[in-house]
Design a protein around this motif. Sequence first.
Motif, mmCIF file in Angstrom:
data_model
loop_
_atom_site.group_PDB
_atom_site.id
_atom_site.type_symbol
_atom_site.label_atom_id
_atom_site.label_comp_id
_atom_site.label_asym_id
_atom_site.label_seq_id
_atom_site.Cartn_x
_atom_site.Cartn_y
_atom_site.Cartn_z
ATOM 1 N N LEU A 112 0.826 -1.197 0.000
ATOM 2 C CA LEU A 112 0.000 0.000 0.000
ATOM 3 C C LEU A 112 0.866 1.255 0.000
ATOM 4 C CD1 LEU A 112 -2.918 -0.904 2.457
ATOM 5 C CD2 LEU A 112 -3.102 -0.529 -0.019
ATOM 6 N N ILE A 113 1.957 1.219 0.783
ATOM 7 C CA ILE A 113 2.851 2.382 0.818
ATOM 8 C C ILE A 113 3.474 2.607 -0.563
ATOM 9 C CG2 ILE A 113 4.968 3.285 1.851
ATOM 10 C CD1 ILE A 113 4.258 1.738 4.407
ATOM 11 N N ASP A 114 3.873 1.498 -1.193
ATOM 12 C CA ASP A 114 4.467 1.627 -2.538
ATOM 13 C C ASP A 114 3.428 2.166 -3.535
ATOM 14 O OD1 ASP A 114 6.892 0.647 -1.589
ATOM 15 O OD2 ASP A 114 6.435 -1.446 -2.141
ATOM 16 N N SER A 115 2.193 1.669 -3.393
ATOM 17 C CA SER A 115 1.129 2.150 -4.293
ATOM 18 C C SER A 115 0.877 3.622 -4.085
ATOM 19 C CB SER A 115 -0.167 1.355 -4.058
ATOM 20 O OG SER A 115 0.028 -0.012 -4.325
ATOM 21 N N LEU A 116 0.926 4.064 -2.832
ATOM 22 C CA LEU A 116 0.712 5.473 -2.531
ATOM 23 C C LEU A 116 1.815 6.317 -3.175
ATOM 24 C CD1 LEU A 116 -0.794 7.735 -1.038
ATOM 25 C CD2 LEU A 116 0.639 7.247 0.972
ATOM 26 N N ILE A 117 3.035 5.868 -3.087
ATOM 27 C CA ILE A 117 4.135 6.629 -3.679
ATOM 28 C C ILE A 117 3.991 6.684 -5.193
ATOM 29 C CG2 ILE A 117 6.642 6.658 -3.995
ATOM 30 C CD1 ILE A 117 6.908 5.361 -1.227
#
Length: 488
Positions: A108-113
Motif C-alpha cells: 500500500l505504501i508503494d502504491s501510494l508513492i
Amino acid sequence: MNSIQKKIWMLATFVLVIMALIWTTLTYYNQKTHNQYNDILQRYLHMNEVTTTSQQMITAINNYLISSTPATLEQVDLSKQKIREAKYEVYILRNSENDFALTNYINLIDSLIETIDRSVMFQTEKETESSQKAVLEATRISKYISEMTLTLLDKELKTYDRFYRSIIEQSKELKKLGIWLLLLITFLLLLFTYWFSLSITRPVLKLTQAAKELSKGRFDLRIEVESNDEISFLAKMFDRMRININTLILEIQQKAQLENELQQNKLLLQESQLRSLQSQINPHFLFNTLNTLSKKAYLEGSEETSDLLVSVANLLRYSLKRLDRSVTLYEEVKVLQQYIQIQKARFTDRLQFHMEIDESCLHVQIPGLTLQPIVENAVIHAVEPKEDFGVIWLRVIDGDEQVTIEIEDDGPGMDEDKIKQIMEEHLIESEGHSTGIGFSNVVKRLRLFFGYDDVMDIESIPGRGTKVVLKIPKTRGIEKYDKTPDRR
C-alpha cells in the motif's frame, strides 16, 4: 596477623558485595523489561509514523495541485522521502505472525508513492483531470493505510498481550524473588555477624574469665585464647605476666619458708644452748673434776668406777658440742655405747641392749645427738618403770639410697595422739634428760638437716613396745648444717 580492624573491614566489604549484587540483579531485570517495553513502543510509533506521513503526503500533493511551484513540489518530494524511511522502519518489524499483513501494508505504501508520482507527472503535463483522479486514488490509499495501521496495531496489541501479562507475572515473581533474596541475605548477614561477633567476644570473655581467676589468686591456670588478632597477643602477654607473678610468688614463698626454717633453726639452737648452759656449771671445772675423780678411783683400785667417770666425761663433752655441726654415724654409735655403759651401771641387768649394725653405713652424716635422746626416751619409758628388765634394739640397715636406723623397745608403747604430737613437733618433753635434747627436738633437727619432712616413722602399739625408724639419705638435698664439720 588479622586485626580487629581488618575483621570490621571484611564485614563491611561483605555487606557492600551483597548490596552490589542485589543492585546489579534488580538493575539488570529492570533494564531488560525497559528495553522490551521500548521495543514494543517503537513498533507502535513506526506504524503511526506511516499514517502521519501518508496524510502529510496527501496534503502536500493537494497544495501542489493548487499551486504548482517548486516549493510545493519540494514538499511533495520531502513527504515521499519520509514515507520511504517510515516504510523501512516498518519493514524491520516483520515477523512470522504479521508477515502477510505487513506485506500488504508495505505494498500500500508503494502504491501510494506511485500514485503521488503519477499525479505529479500529470500535473506537470497539464493533465489536471488525470492528476486529480490520481490524488483521489492516493487519498483512498492513504485511508487504507490508516485503516491498515489500526489493524496492525490491534494485531500487535493482541500479539503482545501475552508479553504484557508475562511482564506482570515476571514482576510478581521478581517481587517474590526479592523478598526471598532479602530474607536469605538477612539470614546470611545475621549468621556472618554472629560469627564475627563471636570471633571478638569469645576471646574477650576468656580473657575476662582468666582475669577473674587471677584476681582469686589462681596463678596456675594457663591462659589460652584461640584467635589471631590483637586479643591473642594481649592474652599471650597476660599469660606471660601470670607466669612471672606466679614465679615471683613461688620465690617469695620459698624465701619465706627458708627464712622461717632459718628462724626455727636459730630458735632451736638458742633453746639447745640455753638448756646446755643450764646444765653447764663451768664445763672445764666439771671435766677436770671428773678426770680427777677417775684417776683417784683408778689409783684406789676402783677401775669400774674410773671407766664410768670417763664415760660420763666423754658424754658430757659430746653433748656440749655445737648442735649445728654434723657428725658421722660412727661417732653417734660410739657415744651411744658410752651412754648405755652409764645406764647399765645404773640398772645393771634390768637393761638389755642389742646392736645389729652394718659397718658400711657408719660414714653417713647426721646431726649430733640424734640417737642418744631416742634411746634415752626408750630407757625412761621402757626400762625404768619395769621391775624385771627391759630390752632395747639398735639396728643400722643399708639401702640403695638411704640408711635405715631402727630403735625398738618392749615398753608400754604410745597411743596415736602422742605419736601425732611428736611428729607435729608439739610434744612437751619431760624433764630429767641428761643431754637436754628432747624427742621432738630430734625430729625438728633431722627435718632441718635433710630438708624434707619424711625422716622418721614411729610404730607403736600400746602394751607391745615402740619402734622408731629413721630414714637417713646417703646424699643430702640441702646444706643447712655441717658448714664447719667436726673432723676429729
